[in-house]
Design a protein around this motif. Structure first.
Motif, PDB file in Angstrom:
ATOM      1  N   PRO A   1       0.848  -1.187   0.000  1.00 42.79           N
ATOM      2  CA  PRO A   1       0.000   0.000   0.000  1.00 42.79           C
ATOM      3  C   PRO A   1       0.890   1.246   0.000  1.00 42.79           C
ATOM      4  O   PRO A   1       2.079   1.162   0.322  1.00 42.79           O
ATOM      5  N   LEU A   2       0.322   2.372  -0.335  1.00 45.99           N
ATOM      6  CA  LEU A   2       1.092   3.609  -0.476  1.00 45.99           C
ATOM      7  C   LEU A   2       1.931   3.955   0.768  1.00 45.99           C
ATOM      8  O   LEU A   2       3.127   4.256   0.643  1.00 45.99           O
ATOM      9  N   PRO A   3       1.347   3.893   1.970  1.00 45.27           N
ATOM     10  CA  PRO A   3       2.172   4.171   3.155  1.00 45.27           C
ATOM     11  C   PRO A   3       3.342   3.188   3.291  1.00 45.27           C
ATOM     12  O   PRO A   3       4.383   3.547   3.836  1.00 45.27           O
TER      13      PRO A   3
ATOM     14  N   VAL B   1       9.025  13.641   9.030  1.00 43.12           N
ATOM     15  CA  VAL B   1       8.040  14.552   9.630  1.00 43.12           C
ATOM     16  C   VAL B   1       6.690  13.849   9.728  1.00 43.12           C
ATOM     17  O   VAL B   1       5.991  13.943  10.742  1.00 43.12           O
ATOM     18  N   ARG B   2       6.357  13.069   8.685  1.00 39.76           N
ATOM     19  CA  ARG B   2       5.097  12.320   8.691  1.00 39.76           C
ATOM     20  C   ARG B   2       5.084  11.292   9.822  1.00 39.76           C
ATOM     21  O   ARG B   2       4.088  11.152  10.539  1.00 39.76           O
TER      22      ARG B   2
ATOM     23  N   GLY C   1      -3.303  12.074  11.977  1.00 32.18           N
ATOM     24  CA  GLY C   1      -3.507  11.486  10.650  1.00 32.18           C
ATOM     25  C   GLY C   1      -3.308   9.995  10.599  1.00 32.18           C
ATOM     26  O   GLY C   1      -2.685   9.488   9.669  1.00 32.18           O
ATOM     27  N   ILE C   2      -3.819   9.255  11.590  1.00 32.09           N
ATOM     28  CA  ILE C   2      -3.593   7.804  11.582  1.00 32.09           C
ATOM     29  C   ILE C   2      -4.731   7.012  10.937  1.00 32.09           C
ATOM     30  O   ILE C   2      -4.591   5.820  10.748  1.00 32.09           O
TER      31      ILE C   2
ATOM     32  N   ALA D   1      -6.436   9.576   5.764  1.00 33.50           N
ATOM     33  CA  ALA D   1      -5.446  10.611   6.067  1.00 33.50           C
ATOM     34  C   ALA D   1      -4.029  10.082   5.846  1.00 33.50           C
ATOM     35  O   ALA D   1      -3.161  10.796   5.334  1.00 33.50           O
ATOM     36  N   ALA D   2      -3.790   8.803   6.208  1.00 36.68           N
ATOM     37  CA  ALA D   2      -2.464   8.208   6.043  1.00 36.68           C
ATOM     38  C   ALA D   2      -2.105   8.110   4.564  1.00 36.68           C
ATOM     39  O   ALA D   2      -0.967   8.344   4.163  1.00 36.68           O
ATOM     40  N   ARG D   3      -3.102   7.769   3.737  1.00 38.03           N
ATOM     41  CA  ARG D   3      -2.861   7.705   2.285  1.00 38.03           C
ATOM     42  C   ARG D   3      -2.578   9.095   1.724  1.00 38.03           C
ATOM     43  O   ARG D   3      -1.677   9.285   0.917  1.00 38.03           O
TER      44      ARG D   3
END
Lengths: 114, 133
Positions: free
Chosen positions: B26-28, B94-95, B104-105, B109-111
């Motif tokens: 996945p993106l994260p 930073v993320r 943002g969990i 928001a995470a994506r």
């Protein structure tokens, strides 16, 4: 929470150190990047040398270097723990990383206080 | 019986082909693995950057030769890779700090923040790359 006691702490100190050093490195990096973008004239040797002759630049760079190797050590150790399973190979690589950290720090001191 | 068969079929180790073709991160996950890759790159690349710093501060001749050296196309490209590595490591870092603070969990928001990190680091690399050229 059920825990198996395997050591004195559960990596909290390293976890916290990694984050604190990250902030130090980030601040130095952002300032350096900003200074680079704001710079208008081409850099000369004299200006470059004068910059690193200033006491606060030396100290700031030294604090940055200490933070960097500390941060790198925790990160590299995590990566080695995840991907290198044979204990001997992992230990050897961890020692190598630590030695390289020491080399970086010694070299930085040598460059700054020459 | 079928349970045992299912258990037997489970791979014990990740194969390279599985890593490359079967598992879709996945993106994260991409932000995370690139954070590691960029970190390793920066760690080993530091030996080269220290070499450049050392020579550039050693003498006027050293400064001149370093200035000529960083004009070489391959050297510039390598510096660009290091710049990307730093920018990505910084943005993703930073993320991660925000995630540590439980900001943002949730999934959406995470994506979103993953996209921002990937785009911002490429954007910053472009800005510094333009400065380099």
């Amino acid at each position: 929470m059920t825990r198996t006691v395997v050591g004195a702490h559960y990596g909290l100190r390293d976890w916290l150190a990694q984050r604190i050093t990250a902030v130090v490195v980030a601040i130095y990096g952002v300032l350096l990047g900003g200074a680079w973008l704001a710079q208008t004239r081409p850099l000369t040797y004299e200006a470059w040398r004068q910059l690193f002759l200033q006491g606060w630049v030396r100290i700031a760079t030294f604090v940055f270097a200490v933070s960097l190797v500390w941060h790198a050590w925790v990160g590299m150790r995590d990566i080695l723990m995840d991907y290198i399973q044979p204990v001997a190979a992992r230990l050897a690589l961890q020692v190598f990383v630590l030695l390289l950290c020491a080399v970086y720090l010694g070299w930085t001191i040598q460059i700054l206080w020459r | 019986m079928s349970n045992a068969a299912a258990k037997k079929a489970r791979p014990r180790n990740l194969s390279l082909t599985a890593l490359l073709f079967d598992i879709r991160l996945p993106l994260p996950g991409w932000v995370s693995i690139l954070h590691r890759i960029s970190g390793v790159l920066l760690f080993f690349g530091t030996v080269w950057l220290l070499f450049l710093l050392d020579r550039s501060l050693s003498s006027p001749q050293g400064f001149e030769s370093t200035a000529r050296y960083v004009q070489l196309p391959l050297v510039k490209l390598s510096l660009l890779v290091m710049l990307w590595a730093f920018c990505h490591h910084l943005c993703a870092g930073v993320r991660f700090l925000a995630l540590d603070l439980h900001l943002g969990i949730d999934k959406a928001a995470a994506r979103r923040s993953s996209w921002i990190v990937l785009a911002a680091s490429l954007g910053l690399t472009a800005v510094f790359g333009a400065r380099l050229w």
